[in-house]
Design an enzyme around this catalytic site. Structure first.
Site, mmCIF file in Angstrom:
data_model
loop_
_atom_site.group_PDB
_atom_site.id
_atom_site.type_symbol
_atom_site.label_atom_id
_atom_site.label_comp_id
_atom_site.label_asym_id
_atom_site.label_seq_id
_atom_site.Cartn_x
_atom_site.Cartn_y
_atom_site.Cartn_z
ATOM 1 N N HIS A 35 0.839 -1.202 0.000
ATOM 2 C CA HIS A 35 0.000 0.000 0.000
ATOM 3 C C HIS A 35 0.875 1.253 0.000
ATOM 4 O O HIS A 35 1.736 1.409 0.865
ATOM 5 C CB HIS A 35 -0.892 -0.027 1.253
ATOM 6 C CG HIS A 35 -1.819 1.140 1.367
ATOM 7 N ND1 HIS A 35 -1.822 1.988 2.442
ATOM 8 C CD2 HIS A 35 -2.774 1.601 0.521
ATOM 9 C CE1 HIS A 35 -2.738 2.918 2.258
ATOM 10 N NE2 HIS A 35 -3.335 2.705 1.108
ATOM 11 N N ARG A 91 -4.958 24.664 7.563
ATOM 12 C CA ARG A 91 -4.199 23.467 7.248
ATOM 13 C C ARG A 91 -4.682 22.350 8.190
ATOM 14 O O ARG A 91 -4.307 22.306 9.363
ATOM 15 C CB ARG A 91 -2.700 23.747 7.443
ATOM 16 C CG ARG A 91 -1.766 22.830 6.650
ATOM 17 C CD ARG A 91 -1.695 21.444 7.258
ATOM 18 N NE ARG A 91 -0.944 20.515 6.437
ATOM 19 C CZ ARG A 91 -1.499 19.442 5.860
ATOM 20 N NH1 ARG A 91 -2.794 19.214 5.963
ATOM 21 N NH2 ARG A 91 -0.735 18.605 5.183
ATOM 22 N N TYR A 146 7.511 16.461 8.411
ATOM 23 C CA TYR A 146 8.033 17.733 8.916
ATOM 24 C C TYR A 146 9.485 17.637 9.357
ATOM 25 O O TYR A 146 9.849 18.016 10.471
ATOM 26 C CB TYR A 146 7.134 18.281 10.042
ATOM 27 C CG TYR A 146 5.735 18.558 9.540
ATOM 28 C CD1 TYR A 146 5.523 19.536 8.573
ATOM 29 C CD2 TYR A 146 4.646 17.825 9.982
ATOM 30 C CE1 TYR A 146 4.264 19.767 8.073
ATOM 31 C CE2 TYR A 146 3.371 18.060 9.478
ATOM 32 C CZ TYR A 146 3.191 19.029 8.532
ATOM 33 O OH TYR A 146 1.944 19.268 8.025
ATOM 34 N N CYS A 166 3.191 27.451 7.692
ATOM 35 C CA CYS A 166 3.263 26.012 7.469
ATOM 36 C C CYS A 166 4.645 25.680 6.887
ATOM 37 O O CYS A 166 5.187 26.444 6.087
ATOM 38 C CB CYS A 166 2.173 25.600 6.483
ATOM 39 S SG CYS A 166 2.192 23.842 6.119
ATOM 40 N N HIS A 194 -8.432 7.650 -3.257
ATOM 41 C CA HIS A 194 -8.681 6.231 -3.529
ATOM 42 C C HIS A 194 -9.836 5.965 -4.477
ATOM 43 O O HIS A 194 -9.860 4.942 -5.139
ATOM 44 C CB HIS A 194 -8.987 5.504 -2.229
ATOM 45 C CG HIS A 194 -7.812 5.416 -1.316
ATOM 46 N ND1 HIS A 194 -7.545 6.370 -0.383
ATOM 47 C CD2 HIS A 194 -6.832 4.495 -1.225
ATOM 48 C CE1 HIS A 194 -6.453 6.034 0.269
ATOM 49 N NE2 HIS A 194 -5.985 4.911 -0.222
#
Ligand SMILES: Nc1nc2c(c(=O)[nH]1)N[C@H]1C(S)=C(S)[C@@H](COP(=O)(O)O)O[C@H]1N2
Ligand SMILES: [Mo]
Length: 582
Positions: free
Chosen positions: A151, A249, A434, A297, A175
């Protein structure tokens, strides 16, 4: 009033669109930002279509990547033909299952098939690799045990084990495509019992149905979860970014929390019981602090990295950043109330757990170093107010953390629990996301454990006006350039240099912004430069770069700081425009 200011702004945005065709070729090669920024300037004035077209672009890119990976799997999977599987499954499923007539989809194939019938309960028993991983989609039952390792999203697929895929597909919209469904069909082992289907599928409800309404001016990067940024020039319209236009976000659906029954849990010191605080207690038992802080961000300006070489992540433009006045209790005060003191043995990190959860109950989480949380100089707040308003749903109502000077990702929204620990948060977003890497590290070689989690952000600046690809008309032969500049860790921006000729000559811009305490300059500076238009030029390559109080500067180009997640994109911002000749 606000709307009146914004509408001329929006109509102005149509200019880049009309000029888009002129731009390629007229711009120096180095101006990599142009192509991607131009994509953004597309039709943002019409609320729906602009957002959608952009949304589909970034979605398609992601979809291609995912689909590519999935299609690659196709060949691996083919060996396991449906016939083979059926033969095995029919042998294995002797216990309690009975055969049903072929379903309509089976009638389409040359040889009619019949599948064993399972109850939801039977499916639920298959939640481990040992028992097999079963999932359902509609009436179909799949055994995806062998697919788990393949996956593309990793073993997150295990979250769906023993249950329905629908809500996950609603959450991770990539998906729901033909190819994915085809691949899945190779794993079909049976069908749900018709009696149960009549009772309705387990939960088809959209996990995002409770998300709040949003302003149509936002440029949507992804709808579910909701990720959006304002048109860039809105950022320099006001020093404080209005809540409605502050970038959003979200990794998950927005949770609806009842402020009356809400309790913040603060883990007790050395195993002593937790402290539970109501919103009222947070507001009245602790002094109210206000902090002006910019939130950015880690993926801000990712599109420029994407233009160099594709990266994984939302294709943010330059506006995944905003400045707000936050109000709340100091985290330090709350930790002290829970019995903690500075220099506590074994206390190295403070973890934050969000109440936004996926369907398996895993919430968003992150941590910051303990000394930052405990320092009154770092102004870490448990925020209940944003720009004088109740904290909006999208921004973490009723309570969020604001860690000034630190990457957005650690500013946990919908805060449910605070834990003091020796370890960093074990959350996916702290451990496996991150983080920065060398430009040569790819998805085959990346080892997330070797890079530290991003905390303080590097110096940043960008041009919000003019927009890439626009036609600029001088006023009295002058041009005005505007933008923002900010640095992490409380370092103040001390200078912004602007070039109109691709970096040959530079002008120092005028900075505006609130006076801030040295070392605690959490808020951005907006800047403006009005200067004569260079004579004889029909095209300008405008650049900006900021310098912070530690004399950190931005790198000149993107390629050497490129990284596979597209974080920390802070090269000189480049905008190409044409000059209107009178
Ligand atoms: N609970 C929770 N907190 C979260 C997130 C999230 O998805 N869930 N996203 C993080 C990220 S990556 C960023 S950049 C900021 C964005 O804050 P905003 O939506 O208020 O602009 O919130 C952070 N806190
Ligand atoms: Mo973020």
């Amino acid at each position: 009033m606000l709307l009146r200011r914004i509408s001329p702004l929006l109509s102005g945005l149509q200019i880049p669109n009309r000029l888009a065709a002129r731009m390629p070729g007229s711009c120096p090669q180095a101006c990599v930002a142009w192509a991607s920024s131009c994509l953004y300037s597309k039709d943002t004035s019409s609320s729906g279509s602009g957002a959608n077209s952009r949304n589909s672009t970034s979605c398609q890119r992601w979809a291609y990547t995912t689909t590519g990976a999935l299609l690659g799997l196709g060949s691996i999977l083919l060996y396991r033909s449906r016939e083979q599987k059926l033969a095995e499954d029919n042998q294995e499923s002797a216990s309690g299952s009975h055969m049903v007539p072929p379903s309509s989809s089976d009638l389409k194939s040359s040889v009619p098939r019949s599948y064993p019938v399972y109850t939801l309960k039977e499916v639920q028993h298959h939640r481990t690799l040992a028992d097999g991983i079963w999932v359902t989609l509609g009436k179909d039952v799949f055994d995806i045990t062998e697919f788990v390792d393949l996956h593309p999203g990793g073993n997150r697929i295990l979250l769906a084990a023993g249950g329905s895929l629908e809500p996950f597909w609603a959450m991770y919209g990539v998906h729901n495509q033909k190819h994915v469904i085809e691949i899945l069909s190779a794993y079909k082992i049976g069908e749900l019992s018709p009696e149960e289907q009549a009772a309705g599928p387990a939960d088809l409800s959209d996990p995002y149905a409770q998300d709040p309404p949003r302003h149509p001016a936002l440029k949507v990067n992804s709808m579910k979860p909701f990720n959006a940024e304002p048109p860039a020039e809105m950022l320099t319209e006001a020093y404080i970014t209005p809540n409605a236009f502050f970038f959003k976000r979200n990794h998950l659906p927005v949770p609806r929390l009842d402020p009356a029954s809400y309790r913040l849990e603060v883990g007790g010191r050395m195993g002593s019981p937790s402290l539970f605080l109501s919103l009222e207690e947070l507001k009245t038992h602790f002094p109210r602090h206000e902090v002006m802080a910019t939130l950015q961000c880690a993926g801000n300006r990712r599109s420029e990295m994407n233009a160099v070489k594709p990266v994984k992540g939302l294709d943010w433009g330059i506006a995944a950043i905003g400045n707000a006045k936050w109000a709340g209790a100091q985290l330090r005060d709350v930790l002290v109330a829970a019995g903690y003191k500075e220099g506590e043995a074994g206390a190295l990190h403070v973890q934050f757990e969000g109440l936004d959860r996926d369907l398996a109950g895993t919430g968003y989480g992150a941590s910051i170093p303990y000394h930052i949380a405990m320092s009154s100089d770092h102004d870490v707040l448990l925020v209940y107010e944003m720009n004088g308003e109740e904290l909006p749903l999208d921004h973490g109502f009723p309570l969020r953390v604001i860690v000034p000077g630190v990457v957005g990702a650690r500013n946990v929204k919908w805060l449910g629990r605070i834990l003091v620990s020796t370890e960093e948060s074990q959350s996916h977003w702290q451990q496996n996301d991150y983080k920065g890497f060398s430009p040569s590290v790819d998805w085959d070689t990346v080892d997330f454990s070797v890079s530290p989690a991003i905390q303080e952000l590097p110096v940043q600046s960008a041009i919000t006006d003019p927009q890439p690809g626009t036609l600029v008309a001088g006023e009295d032969g002058k041009i005005t350039v505007k933008g923002y500049a900010w640095s992490g860790g409380g370092r103040e921006v001390v200078r912004v240099d602007v070039s109109l000729d691709g970096g040959s000559t530079w002008h120092v811009a005028n900075l505006t912004g609130e006076k801030q305490t040295p070392g605690r300059a959490w808020a951005w500076k907006l800047w403006t430069l009005t200067t004569p238009l260079p004579a004889e030029r029909t095209e300008l390559e405008i650049l900006c770069k900021a310098v912070d109080s530690s004399y950190n500067v931005q790198p000149d180009t993107v390629a050497p700081i490129w990284n596979l997640r597209g974080v920390l994109s802070n090269a000189w911002h480049r905008v190409c425009v044409s000059v209107m000749k009178d």
